[in-house]
Design a protein around this motif. Structure first.
Motif, PDB file in Angstrom:
ATOM      1  N   GLU A  13       0.800  -1.219   0.000  1.00  0.00           N
ATOM      2  CA  GLU A  13       0.000   0.000   0.000  1.00  0.00           C
ATOM      3  C   GLU A  13       0.836   1.273   0.000  1.00  0.00           C
ATOM      4  O   GLU A  13       0.296   2.381  -0.045  1.00  0.00           O
ATOM      5  N   ALA A  14       2.147   1.139   0.020  1.00  0.00           N
ATOM      6  CA  ALA A  14       3.004   2.312  -0.150  1.00  0.00           C
ATOM      7  C   ALA A  14       2.924   2.838  -1.581  1.00  0.00           C
ATOM      8  O   ALA A  14       3.215   4.010  -1.832  1.00  0.00           O
ATOM      9  N   PHE A  15       2.540   1.952  -2.525  1.00  0.00           N
ATOM     10  CA  PHE A  15       2.362   2.363  -3.911  1.00  0.00           C
ATOM     11  C   PHE A  15       0.916   2.827  -4.089  1.00  0.00           C
ATOM     12  O   PHE A  15       0.004   2.017  -4.092  1.00  0.00           O
ATOM     13  N   PHE A  16       0.736   4.125  -4.256  1.00  0.00           N
ATOM     14  CA  PHE A  16      -0.620   4.655  -4.418  1.00  0.00           C
ATOM     15  C   PHE A  16      -1.167   4.320  -5.804  1.00  0.00           C
ATOM     16  O   PHE A  16      -2.318   3.920  -5.957  1.00  0.00           O
ATOM     17  N   LEU A  17      -0.343   4.488  -6.811  1.00  0.00           N
ATOM     18  CA  LEU A  17      -0.775   4.281  -8.189  1.00  0.00           C
ATOM     19  C   LEU A  17       0.452   4.017  -9.041  1.00  0.00           C
ATOM     20  O   LEU A  17       1.457   4.714  -8.915  1.00  0.00           O
ATOM     21  N   HIS A  18       0.381   3.007  -9.885  1.00  0.00           N
ATOM     22  CA  HIS A  18       1.454   2.587 -10.788  1.00  0.00           C
ATOM     23  C   HIS A  18       2.570   1.855 -10.020  1.00  0.00           C
ATOM     24  O   HIS A  18       2.865   2.172  -8.871  1.00  0.00           O
ATOM     25  N   CYS A  19       3.146   0.905 -10.704  1.00  0.00           N
ATOM     26  CA  CYS A  19       4.271   0.083 -10.216  1.00  0.00           C
ATOM     27  C   CYS A  19       3.880  -0.897  -9.125  1.00  0.00           C
ATOM     28  O   CYS A  19       4.696  -1.723  -8.718  1.00  0.00           O
ATOM     29  N   GLU A  20       2.625  -0.834  -8.631  1.00  0.00           N
ATOM     30  CA  GLU A  20       2.220  -1.809  -7.614  1.00  0.00           C
ATOM     31  C   GLU A  20       2.178  -3.216  -8.195  1.00  0.00           C
ATOM     32  O   GLU A  20       2.464  -4.195  -7.493  1.00  0.00           O
ATOM     33  N   ASP A  21       1.866  -3.337  -9.495  1.00  0.00           N
ATOM     34  CA  ASP A  21       1.871  -4.651 -10.131  1.00  0.00           C
ATOM     35  C   ASP A  21       3.288  -5.154 -10.346  1.00  0.00           C
ATOM     36  O   ASP A  21       3.565  -6.355 -10.185  1.00  0.00           O
ATOM     37  N   ILE A  22       4.206  -4.242 -10.679  1.00  0.00           N
ATOM     38  CA  ILE A  22       5.611  -4.614 -10.854  1.00  0.00           C
ATOM     39  C   ILE A  22       6.185  -5.096  -9.522  1.00  0.00           C
ATOM     40  O   ILE A  22       6.902  -6.093  -9.455  1.00  0.00           O
ATOM     41  N   ASP A  23       5.844  -4.383  -8.458  1.00  0.00           N
ATOM     42  CA  ASP A  23       6.289  -4.768  -7.120  1.00  0.00           C
ATOM     43  C   ASP A  23       5.717  -6.117  -6.717  1.00  0.00           C
ATOM     44  O   ASP A  23       6.429  -6.971  -6.161  1.00  0.00           O
ATOM     45  N   LEU A  24       4.428  -6.339  -6.998  1.00  0.00           N
ATOM     46  CA  LEU A  24       3.795  -7.611  -6.630  1.00  0.00           C
ATOM     47  C   LEU A  24       4.445  -8.773  -7.375  1.00  0.00           C
ATOM     48  O   LEU A  24       4.710  -9.832  -6.776  1.00  0.00           O
ATOM     49  N   CYS A  25       4.698  -8.589  -8.670  1.00  0.00           N
ATOM     50  CA  CYS A  25       5.348  -9.650  -9.449  1.00  0.00           C
ATOM     51  C   CYS A  25       6.741  -9.945  -8.908  1.00  0.00           C
ATOM     52  O   CYS A  25       7.149 -11.110  -8.807  1.00  0.00           O
ATOM     53  N   ARG A  26       7.478  -8.907  -8.571  1.00  0.00           N
ATOM     54  CA  ARG A  26       8.825  -9.098  -8.039  1.00  0.00           C
ATOM     55  C   ARG A  26       8.788  -9.851  -6.711  1.00  0.00           C
ATOM     56  O   ARG A  26       9.549 -10.802  -6.489  1.00  0.00           O
ATOM     57  N   ARG A  27       7.878  -9.453  -5.820  1.00  0.00           N
ATOM     58  CA  ARG A  27       7.796 -10.124  -4.522  1.00  0.00           C
ATOM     59  C   ARG A  27       7.325 -11.567  -4.667  1.00  0.00           C
ATOM     60  O   ARG A  27       7.771 -12.459  -3.924  1.00  0.00           O
ATOM     61  N   ALA A  28       6.446 -11.829  -5.635  1.00  0.00           N
ATOM     62  CA  ALA A  28       6.016 -13.212  -5.879  1.00  0.00           C
ATOM     63  C   ALA A  28       7.203 -14.065  -6.305  1.00  0.00           C
ATOM     64  O   ALA A  28       7.392 -15.185  -5.806  1.00  0.00           O
ATOM     65  N   ARG A  29       8.009 -13.549  -7.221  1.00  0.00           N
ATOM     66  CA  ARG A  29       9.185 -14.297  -7.675  1.00  0.00           C
ATOM     67  C   ARG A  29      10.194 -14.469  -6.553  1.00  0.00           C
ATOM     68  O   ARG A  29      10.811 -15.523  -6.411  1.00  0.00           O
ATOM     69  N   ASP A  30      10.366 -13.441  -5.732  1.00  0.00           N
ATOM     70  CA  ASP A  30      11.293 -13.537  -4.602  1.00  0.00           C
ATOM     71  C   ASP A  30      10.854 -14.601  -3.600  1.00  0.00           C
ATOM     72  O   ASP A  30      11.691 -15.180  -2.893  1.00  0.00           O
ATOM     73  N   HIS A  31       9.541 -14.876  -3.561  1.00  0.00           N
ATOM     74  CA  HIS A  31       9.012 -15.919  -2.667  1.00  0.00           C
ATOM     75  C   HIS A  31       9.052 -17.307  -3.317  1.00  0.00           C
ATOM     76  O   HIS A  31       8.610 -18.284  -2.710  1.00  0.00           O
ATOM     77  N   GLY A  32       9.550 -17.392  -4.529  1.00  0.00           N
ATOM     78  CA  GLY A  32       9.656 -18.685  -5.198  1.00  0.00           C
ATOM     79  C   GLY A  32       8.465 -19.052  -6.062  1.00  0.00           C
ATOM     80  O   GLY A  32       8.392 -20.183  -6.562  1.00  0.00           O
TER      81      GLY A  32
END
Length: 272
Positions: free
Chosen positions: A178-197
């Motif tokens: 929720e630190a991302f108000f608009l834009h890049c929240e999907d990029i962050d989510l994809c990155r964190r998903a990959r970081d979790h395996g």
């Protein structure tokens, strides 16, 4: 999620309800004043598949999705922009690619003319790749060129306009940051998903029409400001180059200079 997103929202809901599998449609309103959420609430008052969550303020895309997801009952969550129109078999075809290690499944988003949005499949926007993109070195940049796959392929980033996720994965990741108000929240989510395996997949055989930007057209400077802020936030969170203070300062300066330079053109287009 919607915030003055316009008439396509009604079509978005109609298309979702026409899905060939049972759905629960949760409309999350981010303080719209166009009357669309209330109209949908009235139109589907007798349909227990549809509900409206009123935030009474614009919380941002990720926070709004998180609040909608908290009320979802299914094992799969579909995050869908209000200006996206899915076909009856879209969810089933995306769900067919969900396996034991799948975190996120995206689809190919395109406009009415069939032009594919490059954001359908991209690489992480690392500083080196962003510079390569600006310099026209496409093969080393953020965008992936060439023909689209005919099935599901691994991807670093898929478009947040439409995302299918196992509910358990969404909860493990804590939803959108929720630190991302608009834009890049999907990029962050994809990155964190990959970081979790988890795997991030693009379903190249699934096409979705994306109307693009109902609220963006009304408030271009507001949207641009949050976009640039999110770009810097993503850089600070995920790019190894951000560990260098001088590089971090130069990126901050470059991002906000770019934002300021874009304002006159955005205001001019809005007046037109």
């Amino acid at each position: 999620m919607l915030a003055d997103s316009g008439p396509l929202t009604r079509e978005c809901v109609e298309h979702a309800l026409a899905s060939d599998r049972p759905v629960q449609v949760i409309i999350v309103d981010n303080g719209s004043d166009d009357g669309v959420p209330e109209a949908l609430d009235r139109a589907y008052a007798a349909d227990d598949r549809v509900s409206v969550v009123y935030n009474r303020a614009n919380l941002g895309f990720g926070p709004a999705v998180n609040r909608g997801a908290a009320q979802a009952r299914g094992k799969l969550l579909l995050v869908l922009n209000p200006d996206c129109l899915i076909e009856p078999d879209t969810i089933s075809r995306m769900a067919a690619h969900v396996g034991p290690h799948t975190g996120i499944v995206g689809a190919v988003v395109q406009d009415e003319a069939g032009h594919v949005d490059p954001a359908s499949r991209r690489r992480d926007p690392l500083l080196a790749r962003a510079l390569a993109t600006k310099l026209g070195r496409g093969s080393a940049g953020i965008d992936i060129t060439g023909p689209l796959p005919t099935g599901a392929v691994p991807a670093e980033v898929v478009s947040g306009a439409i995302l299918l996720m196992p509910r358990s994965v969404f909860e493990t990741l804590g939803g959108f940051d929720e630190a991302f108000f608009l834009h890049c929240e999907d990029i962050d989510l994809c990155r964190r998903a990959r970081d979790h395996g988890y795997q991030v997949l693009l379903a190249g055989d699934v096409r979705v029409m994306h109307g693009k930007g109902g609220s963006s057209r009304h408030r271009p400077v507001f949207v641009s400001r949050h976009k640039h802020r999110s770009m810097y936030l993503w850089f600070r969170r995920h790019d190894p180059a951000a560990k260098q203070p001088l590089v971090r300062w130069l990126v901050w300066l470059g991002i906000w200079s770019h934002f300021l330079l874009k304002i006159p053109g955005q205001l001019l287009r809005k007046r037109r």
